[in-house]
Write a protein that holds these residues in place. Sequence first.
Motif, mmCIF file in Angstrom:
data_model
loop_
_atom_site.group_PDB
_atom_site.id
_atom_site.type_symbol
_atom_site.label_atom_id
_atom_site.label_comp_id
_atom_site.label_asym_id
_atom_site.label_seq_id
_atom_site.Cartn_x
_atom_site.Cartn_y
_atom_site.Cartn_z
ATOM 1 N N GLN A 120 -6.893 3.370 -7.196
ATOM 2 C CA GLN A 120 -5.983 2.681 -5.955
ATOM 3 C C GLN A 120 -6.324 1.122 -5.977
ATOM 4 N N MET A 121 -7.428 0.778 -6.139
ATOM 5 C CA MET A 121 -7.658 -0.714 -6.215
ATOM 6 C C MET A 121 -6.990 -1.281 -7.437
ATOM 7 N N ALA A 122 -7.033 -0.874 -8.634
ATOM 8 C CA ALA A 122 -6.211 -1.443 -9.609
ATOM 9 C C ALA A 122 -4.817 -1.415 -9.489
ATOM 10 N N ILE A 123 -4.269 -0.393 -8.831
ATOM 11 C CA ILE A 123 -2.762 -0.465 -8.318
ATOM 12 C C ILE A 123 -2.560 -1.842 -7.260
ATOM 13 N N SER A 124 -3.197 -1.828 -6.637
ATOM 14 C CA SER A 124 -3.376 -2.851 -5.385
ATOM 15 C C SER A 124 -3.326 -4.241 -6.273
ATOM 16 N N ARG A 125 -4.186 -4.523 -7.166
ATOM 17 C CA ARG A 125 -4.185 -5.711 -7.907
ATOM 18 C C ARG A 125 -3.023 -5.951 -8.551
ATOM 19 N N THR A 126 -2.615 -5.107 -9.156
ATOM 20 C CA THR A 126 -1.275 -5.152 -9.982
ATOM 21 C C THR A 126 -0.070 -5.534 -9.132
ATOM 22 N N ARG A 127 -0.057 -4.807 -7.971
ATOM 23 C CA ARG A 127 1.180 -5.160 -7.095
ATOM 24 C C ARG A 127 1.081 -6.765 -6.439
ATOM 25 N N GLU A 128 -0.162 -7.122 -6.397
ATOM 26 C CA GLU A 128 -0.490 -8.219 -5.592
ATOM 27 C C GLU A 128 0.119 -9.334 -6.688
ATOM 28 N N TYR A 129 -0.387 -9.468 -8.018
ATOM 29 C CA TYR A 129 0.334 -10.333 -8.991
ATOM 30 C C TYR A 129 1.796 -10.502 -9.039
ATOM 31 N N ALA A 130 2.255 -9.238 -8.787
ATOM 32 C CA ALA A 130 3.955 -9.015 -8.859
ATOM 33 C C ALA A 130 4.557 -9.545 -7.568
ATOM 34 N N ALA A 131 3.881 -9.477 -6.646
ATOM 35 C CA ALA A 131 4.319 -10.014 -5.118
ATOM 36 C C ALA A 131 4.224 -11.621 -5.127
ATOM 37 N N ASN B 233 -4.145 -14.171 8.086
ATOM 38 C CA ASN B 233 -3.953 -13.254 7.322
ATOM 39 C C ASN B 233 -2.290 -12.591 7.640
ATOM 40 N N ALA B 234 -2.081 -11.778 6.548
ATOM 41 C CA ALA B 234 -0.438 -11.012 7.011
ATOM 42 C C ALA B 234 -0.487 -9.843 6.044
ATOM 43 N N PHE B 235 0.486 -9.098 6.680
ATOM 44 C CA PHE B 235 0.661 -7.880 5.551
ATOM 45 C C PHE B 235 2.109 -7.386 5.946
ATOM 46 N N ALA B 236 2.432 -6.397 5.163
ATOM 47 C CA ALA B 236 4.046 -5.741 5.327
ATOM 48 C C ALA B 236 3.815 -4.225 5.160
ATOM 49 N N THR B 237 4.507 -3.262 5.829
ATOM 50 C CA THR B 237 4.401 -2.028 5.805
ATOM 51 C C THR B 237 5.702 -1.621 6.099
ATOM 52 N N GLY B 238 6.028 -0.242 5.743
ATOM 53 C CA GLY B 238 7.276 0.437 6.034
ATOM 54 C C GLY B 238 7.706 1.178 4.759
ATOM 55 N N ARG B 239 8.455 2.369 5.099
ATOM 56 C CA ARG B 239 8.958 3.257 3.802
ATOM 57 C C ARG B 239 9.638 2.695 2.984
ATOM 58 N N ARG C 249 9.091 -2.135 -3.097
ATOM 59 C CA ARG C 249 8.754 -1.044 -2.730
ATOM 60 C C ARG C 249 7.214 -0.659 -2.564
ATOM 61 N N ASP C 250 6.352 -1.817 -2.798
ATOM 62 C CA ASP C 250 5.082 -1.878 -3.050
ATOM 63 C C ASP C 250 4.416 -1.171 -1.684
ATOM 64 N N THR C 251 5.149 -1.328 -0.411
ATOM 65 C CA THR C 251 4.527 -0.505 0.822
ATOM 66 C C THR C 251 4.556 1.008 0.488
ATOM 67 N N LEU C 252 5.432 1.371 -0.286
ATOM 68 C CA LEU C 252 5.698 3.024 -0.158
ATOM 69 C C LEU C 252 4.701 3.312 -1.398
ATOM 70 N N VAL C 253 4.452 2.593 -2.596
ATOM 71 C CA VAL C 253 3.594 2.713 -3.704
ATOM 72 C C VAL C 253 2.257 2.930 -2.906
ATOM 73 N N TYR D 193 5.202 -2.641 -13.447
ATOM 74 C CA TYR D 193 5.587 -1.438 -12.990
ATOM 75 C C TYR D 193 5.328 -0.274 -13.882
ATOM 76 N N ALA D 194 5.223 -0.642 -15.179
ATOM 77 C CA ALA D 194 4.572 0.325 -16.257
ATOM 78 C C ALA D 194 3.288 0.578 -15.883
ATOM 79 N N ARG D 195 2.633 -0.190 -15.622
ATOM 80 C CA ARG D 195 0.967 -0.273 -15.372
ATOM 81 C C ARG D 195 0.911 0.687 -14.159
ATOM 82 N N THR D 196 1.683 0.422 -13.060
ATOM 83 C CA THR D 196 1.551 1.021 -11.577
ATOM 84 C C THR D 196 1.793 2.596 -12.159
#
Length: 324
Positions: A199-210, A96-102, A138-142, A3-6
């Motif tokens: 943007q890519m760095a944030i995406s990679r960080t959130r994938e590990y957390a998820a 494949n799969a994904f999530a979305t929504g605010r 709340r990664d979808t919002l981030v 979260y801090a890195r994001t």
Amino acid sequence: MSYARTAILLAALTGLLVAIGGLIGGQGGMLIALLMAGAMNAFAWWNSDKMVLSMYGAQQVDRHSAPGLVAIVERLTARAGMPMPKVFIIDNDQPNAFATGRSPEHASVAATTGLLDRLSPEEVEGVMAHELAHVANRDTLVMTITATIAGAIGMLANMFAFSSMFGGHREDEEGGGGLGLIGGIVMMVLAPLAASLVQMAISRTREYAADAEGARICGNPLWLASALDRLEQAAHAIPNPAAERNPATAHLFIVNPLAGKGMDNLFSTHPSMDNRIAALRAMAAEAGMTWDVRANATTATAPAARQAGSPWGGAGGRRKGPWG
């Protein structure tokens, strides 16, 4: 730490946006840049999920059209204490799969027919737990905010470049036109590149957390590890035309839907699959779980959705739903 890195990366992205606005128009330009980002984020807040689902031709399903998939999502959301999201299926052979929504209250999860055809129910449960973890965190919002700010940076960089090229700066009148032209071109190239890297760095960080949270939600890290291993192999072998047409959405998927290798470097939207699987197996080892080779071989012999009594439809064969 994730979260801090994001937060740090988001702050850097916002700072870049404001800096470009300042270069264009001083303090007034900074204010315009912030207002532009706010307006774009407001639009994305209300419409991004509908746009992405429509882009991939996703069809909403329920207990009647996809009883097994909906039952899995219901079970996982109850275990995680989350609201039930809308469930969609995409007619696409790439697993494949994904999530979305605010927010968790306004979320959707989507799986492709390729994923339901090729993975066992346990592996599907691991994948959907990962997507629900994105919703819970709340990664979808981030990621929506991140993509919006990155897009605004690209727009402002182009504006700055054109104003530099066509005499929009006072230094041009004083003989510094060459510097203005060069500066505009550099800004047009480097600013969007820097925004994309963040943007890519944030995406990679959130994938590990998820991955970590998804493993906790489904209760077995090895289900998700096995799913990721199979998804990575299939995603590179089976094209996803819709994703190729819309590469900006690649970060939404559990594995990179675009052709090419997924490496854990500056230019990848997803972490290295080997690193993700190793982390999940380490979680399983800490919990005293072992890799069940026999069970893994069983799930690999026949796709679950094609076996009799498939959890995705009727008895025997692939059940036709709203996707085809």
